[in-house]
Design a protein around this motif. Structure first.
Motif, PDB file in Angstrom:
ATOM      1  N   SER A 242       0.810  -1.036   0.218  1.00 54.84           N
ATOM      2  CA  SER A 242      -0.127   0.076   0.052  1.00 54.84           C
ATOM      3  C   SER A 242       0.872   1.193   0.028  1.00 54.84           C
ATOM      4  CB  SER A 242      -0.929   0.068   1.270  1.00 54.84           C
ATOM      5  OG  SER A 242      -1.605   0.983   1.488  1.00 54.84           O
ATOM      6  N   ASP A 243       0.439   2.449  -0.269  1.00 51.94           N
ATOM      7  CA  ASP A 243       1.106   3.795  -0.047  1.00 51.94           C
ATOM      8  C   ASP A 243       0.772   3.992   1.183  1.00 51.94           C
ATOM      9  OD1 ASP A 243      -1.831   4.230  -0.519  1.00 51.94           O
ATOM     10  OD2 ASP A 243      -1.520   5.675  -2.108  1.00 51.94           O
ATOM     11  N   GLN A 244       0.087   3.352   2.211  1.00 55.58           N
ATOM     12  CA  GLN A 244      -0.142   3.875   3.548  1.00 55.58           C
ATOM     13  C   GLN A 244       0.577   2.508   4.479  1.00 55.58           C
ATOM     14  OE1 GLN A 244      -3.941   4.806   4.679  1.00 55.58           O
ATOM     15  NE2 GLN A 244      -4.417   5.133   2.523  1.00 55.58           N
ATOM     16  N   ASP A 245       1.045   2.935   5.509  1.00 54.51           N
ATOM     17  CA  ASP A 245       1.657   1.793   6.468  1.00 54.51           C
ATOM     18  C   ASP A 245       0.235   0.982   6.993  1.00 54.51           C
ATOM     19  OD1 ASP A 245       3.096   0.228   7.935  1.00 54.51           O
ATOM     20  OD2 ASP A 245       4.090   1.700   9.211  1.00 54.51           O
ATOM     21  N   ILE A 246       0.289  -0.051   6.494  1.00 54.45           N
ATOM     22  CA  ILE A 246      -1.065  -0.804   6.941  1.00 54.45           C
ATOM     23  C   ILE A 246      -0.740  -2.047   7.986  1.00 54.45           C
ATOM     24  CG2 ILE A 246      -2.422  -0.293   4.807  1.00 54.45           C
ATOM     25  CD1 ILE A 246      -1.475  -2.951   3.831  1.00 54.45           C
ATOM     26  N   ALA A 247       0.632  -2.276   8.246  1.00 51.52           N
ATOM     27  CA  ALA A 247       0.927  -3.436   9.096  1.00 51.52           C
ATOM     28  C   ALA A 247       0.149  -3.633  10.393  1.00 51.52           C
ATOM     29  CB  ALA A 247       2.320  -3.429   9.416  1.00 51.52           C
ATOM     30  N   SER A 248       0.115  -2.211  11.232  1.00 49.99           N
ATOM     31  CA  SER A 248      -0.842  -2.563  12.573  1.00 49.99           C
ATOM     32  C   SER A 248      -2.303  -2.378  12.130  1.00 49.99           C
ATOM     33  CB  SER A 248      -0.426  -1.473  13.363  1.00 49.99           C
ATOM     34  OG  SER A 248      -0.946  -0.080  12.758  1.00 49.99           O
ATOM     35  N   LEU A 249      -2.808  -1.863  11.008  1.00 52.17           N
ATOM     36  CA  LEU A 249      -4.006  -1.958  10.766  1.00 52.17           C
ATOM     37  C   LEU A 249      -4.423  -3.590  10.436  1.00 52.17           C
ATOM     38  CD1 LEU A 249      -7.073  -0.583  10.478  1.00 52.17           C
ATOM     39  CD2 LEU A 249      -6.144  -0.019   8.044  1.00 52.17           C
ATOM     40  N   CYS A 250      -3.823  -4.174   9.713  1.00 48.65           N
ATOM     41  CA  CYS A 250      -3.941  -5.612   9.142  1.00 48.65           C
ATOM     42  C   CYS A 250      -3.931  -6.467  10.328  1.00 48.65           C
ATOM     43  CB  CYS A 250      -2.879  -5.886   8.262  1.00 48.65           C
ATOM     44  SG  CYS A 250      -2.880  -5.356   6.607  1.00 48.65           S
ATOM     45  N   GLN A 251      -2.884  -6.325  11.316  1.00 50.37           N
ATOM     46  CA  GLN A 251      -2.845  -6.975  12.442  1.00 50.37           C
ATOM     47  C   GLN A 251      -4.004  -6.953  13.298  1.00 50.37           C
ATOM     48  OE1 GLN A 251       1.073  -6.022  14.001  1.00 50.37           O
ATOM     49  NE2 GLN A 251       2.153  -7.098  12.515  1.00 50.37           N
ATOM     50  N   SER A 252      -4.798  -5.787  13.541  1.00 49.61           N
ATOM     51  CA  SER A 252      -5.830  -5.645  14.266  1.00 49.61           C
ATOM     52  C   SER A 252      -7.121  -6.291  13.560  1.00 49.61           C
ATOM     53  CB  SER A 252      -5.992  -3.978  14.672  1.00 49.61           C
ATOM     54  OG  SER A 252      -6.432  -3.299  13.371  1.00 49.61           O
ATOM     55  N   ILE A 253      -7.198  -5.969  12.333  1.00 51.10           N
ATOM     56  CA  ILE A 253      -8.434  -6.370  11.407  1.00 51.10           C
ATOM     57  C   ILE A 253      -8.165  -8.064  11.408  1.00 51.10           C
ATOM     58  CG2 ILE A 253      -9.454  -6.695   9.302  1.00 51.10           C
ATOM     59  CD1 ILE A 253      -8.541  -3.792   8.908  1.00 51.10           C
ATOM     60  N   LEU A 254      -7.163  -8.543  11.313  1.00 52.79           N
ATOM     61  CA  LEU A 254      -7.223 -10.134  10.880  1.00 52.79           C
ATOM     62  C   LEU A 254      -7.986 -11.080  12.006  1.00 52.79           C
ATOM     63  CD1 LEU A 254      -3.761 -10.513   9.159  1.00 52.79           C
ATOM     64  CD2 LEU A 254      -5.914 -11.559   8.335  1.00 52.79           C
ATOM     65  N   PRO A 255      -7.684 -10.689  13.364  1.00 51.94           N
ATOM     66  CA  PRO A 255      -8.345 -11.460  14.148  1.00 51.94           C
ATOM     67  C   PRO A 255     -10.048 -11.484  14.064  1.00 51.94           C
ATOM     68  CG  PRO A 255      -6.702 -10.370  15.228  1.00 51.94           C
ATOM     69  CD  PRO A 255      -6.682  -9.742  14.206  1.00 51.94           C
ATOM     70  N   ASP A 256     -10.594 -10.427  13.759  1.00 58.37           N
ATOM     71  CA  ASP A 256     -11.806 -10.233  13.569  1.00 58.37           C
ATOM     72  C   ASP A 256     -12.229 -10.926  12.258  1.00 58.37           C
ATOM     73  OD1 ASP A 256     -12.226  -8.671  15.685  1.00 58.37           O
ATOM     74  OD2 ASP A 256     -11.924  -6.599  14.453  1.00 58.37           O
ATOM     75  N   ILE A 257     -11.676 -10.748  11.126  1.00 60.18           N
ATOM     76  CA  ILE A 257     -12.108 -11.611  10.035  1.00 60.18           C
ATOM     77  C   ILE A 257     -11.903 -13.290  10.219  1.00 60.18           C
ATOM     78  CG2 ILE A 257     -11.343 -12.294   7.465  1.00 60.18           C
ATOM     79  CD1 ILE A 257     -10.440  -9.217   7.326  1.00 60.18           C
ATOM     80  N   ALA A 258     -10.501 -13.291  11.060  1.00 62.83           N
ATOM     81  CA  ALA A 258     -10.564 -15.012  11.363  1.00 62.83           C
ATOM     82  C   ALA A 258     -11.659 -15.402  12.216  1.00 62.83           C
ATOM     83  CB  ALA A 258      -9.023 -15.087  11.761  1.00 62.83           C
ATOM     84  N   GLY A 259     -12.353 -14.797  12.860  1.00 66.73           N
ATOM     85  CA  GLY A 259     -13.405 -15.210  13.729  1.00 66.73           C
ATOM     86  C   GLY A 259     -14.382 -15.717  13.055  1.00 66.73           C
ATOM     87  N   ARG A 260     -14.722 -15.247  11.850  1.00 67.40           N
ATOM     88  CA  ARG A 260     -15.670 -15.824  11.095  1.00 67.40           C
ATOM     89  C   ARG A 260     -15.471 -17.270  10.666  1.00 67.40           C
ATOM     90  NH1 ARG A 260     -15.605 -10.489   7.332  1.00 67.40           N
ATOM     91  NH2 ARG A 260     -15.107  -9.225   8.774  1.00 67.40           N
ATOM     92  N   TYR A 261     -14.192 -17.709  10.485  1.00 66.28           N
ATOM     93  CA  TYR A 261     -13.971 -18.967   9.867  1.00 66.28           C
ATOM     94  C   TYR A 261     -14.324 -20.106  10.675  1.00 66.28           C
ATOM     95  CZ  TYR A 261     -12.258 -16.603   5.717  1.00 66.28           C
ATOM     96  OH  TYR A 261     -12.198 -16.177   4.445  1.00 66.28           O
TER      97      TYR A 261
END
Length: 188
Positions: free
Chosen positions: A169-188
């Motif tokens: 990305s043209d933005q630093d998304i590392a911490s955002l991805c790390q915070s979003i992934l647990p929520d998305i993974a919770g749907r699996y």
């Protein structure tokens, strides 16, 4: 984008599009941030078999290895070896990688000991990750999970390019991805 080469080390004379050039053109800047999901196939296998996203501070490689690594080079070598542990049987691993053990054999470490160590690491991986019969199916689960992450990022107005378990990305998304992934993974 997956087929664009990223490193010149094994691609001398490559005439195609380089990933960095594609990303520079896509984002319109040289300032490109990347985020790579740490030990992705192991993390996703654990998710599918046990539920819940494992925080990226947990080092699957070190836990499978059974002790801290003495160097980053040792960790990198074991990381490559883990691919074999995941996708191959313990007995076949030794046969497929026998030349790698020449130094150990020369030091008097027996073939039986090496095979036992491989078996121990394979058993540890099976214990940590669950159903190892998943094999290549892990890539299906990985793709679904990461496509959901891309959707959330894009719905948030973030421009992102996904390549396997890596995100640019043209933005630093590392911490955002790390915070979003647990929520998305919770749907699996």
């Amino acid at each position: 984008v997956c087929s664009f080469k990223e490193h010149e080390n094994a691609n001398v004379g490559y005439k195609g599009v380089w990933r960095r050039d594609y990303l520079k053109d896509f984002f319109g800047t040289d300032q490109i941030y990347s985020y790579d999901v740490k030990s992705s196939i192991y993390r996703v296998s654990h998710l599918v078999n046990f539920g819940g996203w494992t925080d990226e501070s947990f080092d699957f490689y070190e836990n499978i290895y059974g002790q801290p690594f003495s160097s980053s080079e040792e960790r990198t070598m074991f990381k490559d070896f883990c691919q074999r542990l995941y996708f191959d049987s313990a007995n076949a691993i030794y046969a497929h990688t026998k030349p790698c053990y020449a130094d150990l054999l020369a030091k008097g470490i027996s073939e039986a000991r090496i095979k036992a160590d491989i078996g121990r690491m394979k058993a540890q991986m099976d214990f940590m990750l669950g159903n190892m019969a998943m094999n290549n199916e892990v890539f299906l689960h990985e793709s679904c999970l990461y496509l959901d992450l891309v959707k959330v990022l894009r719905d948030s107005g973030i421009k992102v390019v996904q390549v396997y378990d890596g995100f640019y990305s043209d933005q630093d998304i590392a911490s955002l991805c790390q915070s979003i992934l647990p929520d998305i993974a919770g749907r699996y």
